[in-house]
Write a protein that holds these residues in place. Structure first.
Motif, PDB file in Angstrom:
ATOM      1  N   GLY A   9      32.773 -11.797   7.351  1.00 29.45           N
ATOM      2  CA  GLY A   9      32.478 -11.522   5.958  1.00 29.45           C
ATOM      3  C   GLY A   9      31.080 -11.692   5.389  1.00 29.45           C
ATOM      4  N   GLU A  10      30.216 -12.495   5.978  1.00 28.35           N
ATOM      5  CA  GLU A  10      28.991 -12.667   5.845  1.00 28.35           C
ATOM      6  C   GLU A  10      27.990 -11.396   6.474  1.00 28.35           C
ATOM      7  OE1 GLU A  10      27.390 -16.516   7.139  1.00 28.35           O
ATOM      8  OE2 GLU A  10      29.285 -17.336   6.722  1.00 28.35           O
ATOM      9  N   VAL A  11      26.918 -11.434   6.122  1.00 26.24           N
ATOM     10  CA  VAL A  11      25.976 -10.209   6.736  1.00 26.24           C
ATOM     11  C   VAL A  11      25.187 -10.654   7.633  1.00 26.24           C
ATOM     12  CG1 VAL A  11      26.350  -8.747   4.517  1.00 26.24           C
ATOM     13  CG2 VAL A  11      24.466 -10.339   4.720  1.00 26.24           C
ATOM     14  N   ASP A  12      24.619  -9.837   8.519  1.00 21.73           N
ATOM     15  CA  ASP A  12      23.605 -10.054   9.591  1.00 21.73           C
ATOM     16  C   ASP A  12      22.278  -9.937   8.939  1.00 21.73           C
ATOM     17  OD1 ASP A  12      23.114  -7.417   9.709  1.00 21.73           O
ATOM     18  OD2 ASP A  12      23.992  -7.007  11.790  1.00 21.73           O
ATOM     19  N   MET A  13      21.270  -9.985   9.844  1.00 23.24           N
ATOM     20  CA  MET A  13      19.798  -9.536   9.202  1.00 23.24           C
ATOM     21  C   MET A  13      19.585  -8.481   8.839  1.00 23.24           C
ATOM     22  SD  MET A  13      17.948 -10.072  13.046  1.00 23.24           S
ATOM     23  CE  MET A  13      16.286  -9.682  12.366  1.00 23.24           C
ATOM     24  N   PHE A  14      20.404  -7.393   9.049  1.00 24.55           N
ATOM     25  CA  PHE A  14      20.119  -6.097   8.670  1.00 24.55           C
ATOM     26  C   PHE A  14      21.111  -5.792   7.562  1.00 24.55           C
ATOM     27  CE2 PHE A  14      18.450  -6.327  12.971  1.00 24.55           C
ATOM     28  CZ  PHE A  14      17.339  -5.878  12.765  1.00 24.55           C
ATOM     29  N   GLY A  15      22.038  -6.821   7.073  1.00 24.85           N
ATOM     30  CA  GLY A  15      22.892  -6.280   6.021  1.00 24.85           C
ATOM     31  C   GLY A  15      24.352  -5.782   6.361  1.00 24.85           C
ATOM     32  N   ARG A  16      24.518  -5.566   7.768  1.00 25.34           N
ATOM     33  CA  ARG A  16      25.915  -5.316   8.190  1.00 25.34           C
ATOM     34  C   ARG A  16      26.751  -6.515   7.911  1.00 25.34           C
ATOM     35  NH1 ARG A  16      22.174  -3.600  12.386  1.00 25.34           N
ATOM     36  NH2 ARG A  16      22.208  -1.238  12.348  1.00 25.34           N
ATOM     37  N   THR A  17      27.913  -6.305   7.669  1.00 28.81           N
ATOM     38  CA  THR A  17      29.016  -7.470   7.534  1.00 28.81           C
ATOM     39  C   THR A  17      29.618  -7.921   8.914  1.00 28.81           C
ATOM     40  OG1 THR A  17      29.759  -6.543   5.461  1.00 28.81           O
ATOM     41  CG2 THR A  17      31.168  -7.844   6.420  1.00 28.81           C
ATOM     42  N   LEU A  18      29.472  -9.093   9.008  1.00 28.64           N
ATOM     43  CA  LEU A  18      30.277  -9.612  10.129  1.00 28.64           C
ATOM     44  C   LEU A  18      31.943  -9.469   9.950  1.00 28.64           C
ATOM     45  CD1 LEU A  18      28.069 -12.770  10.657  1.00 28.64           C
ATOM     46  CD2 LEU A  18      27.778 -10.733  11.850  1.00 28.64           C
ATOM     47  N   ALA A  19      32.487  -8.841  11.301  1.00 31.77           N
ATOM     48  CA  ALA A  19      33.633  -8.346  11.263  1.00 31.77           C
ATOM     49  C   ALA A  19      34.429  -9.309  12.189  1.00 31.77           C
ATOM     50  CB  ALA A  19      33.856  -7.031  11.539  1.00 31.77           C
ATOM     51  N   SER A  20      33.752 -10.066  13.254  1.00 32.71           N
ATOM     52  CA  SER A  20      34.634 -10.811  14.246  1.00 32.71           C
ATOM     53  C   SER A  20      33.819 -12.076  14.435  1.00 32.71           C
ATOM     54  CB  SER A  20      34.978 -10.069  15.479  1.00 32.71           C
ATOM     55  OG  SER A  20      33.798  -9.751  15.944  1.00 32.71           O
ATOM     56  N   THR A  21      32.984 -12.483  13.965  1.00 31.52           N
ATOM     57  CA  THR A  21      31.884 -13.803  14.296  1.00 31.52           C
ATOM     58  C   THR A  21      32.778 -15.094  13.818  1.00 31.52           C
ATOM     59  OG1 THR A  21      30.071 -12.574  14.374  1.00 31.52           O
ATOM     60  CG2 THR A  21      29.698 -14.836  14.384  1.00 31.52           C
ATOM     61  N   GLU A  22      33.260 -15.832  14.904  1.00 34.39           N
ATOM     62  CA  GLU A  22      33.635 -17.190  14.771  1.00 34.39           C
ATOM     63  C   GLU A  22      32.997 -18.062  15.811  1.00 34.39           C
ATOM     64  OE1 GLU A  22      38.212 -17.365  13.463  1.00 34.39           O
ATOM     65  OE2 GLU A  22      38.039 -15.990  14.999  1.00 34.39           O
ATOM     66  N   ILE A  23      32.400 -19.103  15.331  1.00 37.71           N
ATOM     67  CA  ILE A  23      31.566 -19.962  16.152  1.00 37.71           C
ATOM     68  C   ILE A  23      32.411 -21.092  16.556  1.00 37.71           C
ATOM     69  CG2 ILE A  23      29.534 -21.332  16.183  1.00 37.71           C
ATOM     70  CD1 ILE A  23      28.344 -19.424  14.139  1.00 37.71           C
TER      71      ILE A  23
END
Length: 257
Positions: free
Chosen positions: A192-206
Motif C-alpha cells: 500500500g506504500e509507494v516506491d520511489m517512482f510512485g508505484r504502489t507496493l503490492a506484495s512487499t513484506e519485510i
C-alpha cells in the motif's frame, strides 16, 4: 546529517551453558565484563542452542526406542533410527526424506531439516555422542522471558531474537532465521506504500526479525567460535506484539510442498 550505523557486537565470554543456568544473568554479566553494557534500543540475538541447553531440552538416544515408522524412515534417510524417532516426536509431518536429511514441519510450524534435532556443539568429545538437543519448547515465550529480565535490569526498550540456522529451497548454505522474538516487528508490511517512482507496493513484506538474525549469525559463526550472543545496535524499530509465529507462511499460501 551523519549516516545511520548498525553494529554487531559479539559477546565472547559466555561460558558453557548447562541446564538450569541463569542465561539472562550470564548474558548481562558478559556484556558488562566486555564493556558492551546494554543500551535502550539494542536487540540481543541469542543462539537457539544455549537457550535450549539452559532449558534442559536434551534427549539421550540410548533411552529411545524407535517406532516402526522411525525405522523405515531411518533406512530411507540413512540415519540412526533412534534419532528419527526423536525427529518424528518433534514434527507434525514429514515432507521429504533422502540420503542424510529429513525435511519436516516442526510442531512449531517451521519447515526445517531434521526437526531442529542436533548433535553439534551439544556435548564435549569425552561425553556421550548419544545426546541430542531439541528446539526450545516455546521460543517466543523464552524470548519474552529474557527480554523481561534484561529490561528489569534497567535496559528499556530492548528487543530479543532467538536465532537458528536454516537451509533454504533452491539455494545452498544456511542462514540465520528468527524462531523466537520479543519486541521488534517480526514482519513489516509495506503493502500500500509507494516506491520511489510512485508505484504502489503490492506484495512487499519485510522479514525484519529474520534479517536481524541473519546479520547476527555472521558475527556468531557456525562452528567453534563460542560467540552465541550478539548485540545488534543502531537499528530503528517499533515495539510490537508480534512474535516469530507471524513469519510463518500459512499452509494455504504454501506453494512449495
Amino acid at each position: 546529517m551523519p549516516k545511520a550505523a548498525i553494529s554487531l557486537l559479539a559477546l565472547d565470554t559466555i561460558p558453557e551453558i548447562r541446564q538450569g543456568d541463569d542465561l539472562a544473568g550470564m548474558i548481562l554479566e558478559a556484556a558488562k565484563r566486555e564493556d558492551v553494557a546494554l543500551q535502550s534500543g539494542d536487540i540481543v540475538v541469542i543462539a537457539q542452542k544455549i537457550v535450549s541447553k539452559a532449558e534442559g531440552r536434551t534427549v539421550d538416544l540410548s533411552g529411545v526406542t524407535p517406532s516402526e515408522a522411525a525405522v523405515t524412515l531411518a533406512e530411507k534417510a540413512s540415519k540412526d533410527a533412534r534419532l528419527l524417532e526423536v525427529i518424528l516426536r518433534e514434527s507434525r509431518e514429514v515432507l521429504r526424506a533422502q540420503q542424510g536429511v529429513c525435511i519436516v514441519e516442526h510442531r512449531l510450524g517451521h519447515i526445517m531439516a531434521n526437526g531442529g534435532v542436533d548433535h553439534s556443539n551439544v556435548t564435549a568429545p569425552d561425553q556421550s555422542d548419544d545426546i541430542v538437543l531439541l528446539l526450545p519448547e516455546d521460543p517466543d515465550a523464552s524470548a519474552l522471558a529474557l527480554r523481561q529480565r534484561f529490561e528489569a535490569a534497567g535496559h528499556t526498550p530492548l528487543g530479543v531474537v532467538i536465532s537458528d540456522s536454516f537451509g533454504r529451497p533452491w539455494r545452498l548454505g544456511t542462514t540465520g532465521v528468527a524462531i523466537g522474538t520479543a519486541g521488534p516487528s517480526a514482519l513489516i508490511d509495506r503493502r500500500g506504500e509507494v516506491d520511489m517512482f510512485g508505484r504502489t507496493l503490492a506484495s512487499t513484506e519485510i522479514g525484519f526479525a529474520d534479517g536481524i538474525a541473519s546479520a547476527a549469525v555472521l558475527a556468531m559463526g557456525e562452528a567453534a567460535e563460542k560467540t552465541p550472543v550478539v548485540v545488534v545496535r543502531g537499528l530503528i524499530w517499533t515495539d510490537t506484539l508480534q512474535t516469530a509465529r507471524n513469519i510463518l507462511r500459512p499452509r494455504e499460501k504454501d506453494m512449495f510442498r
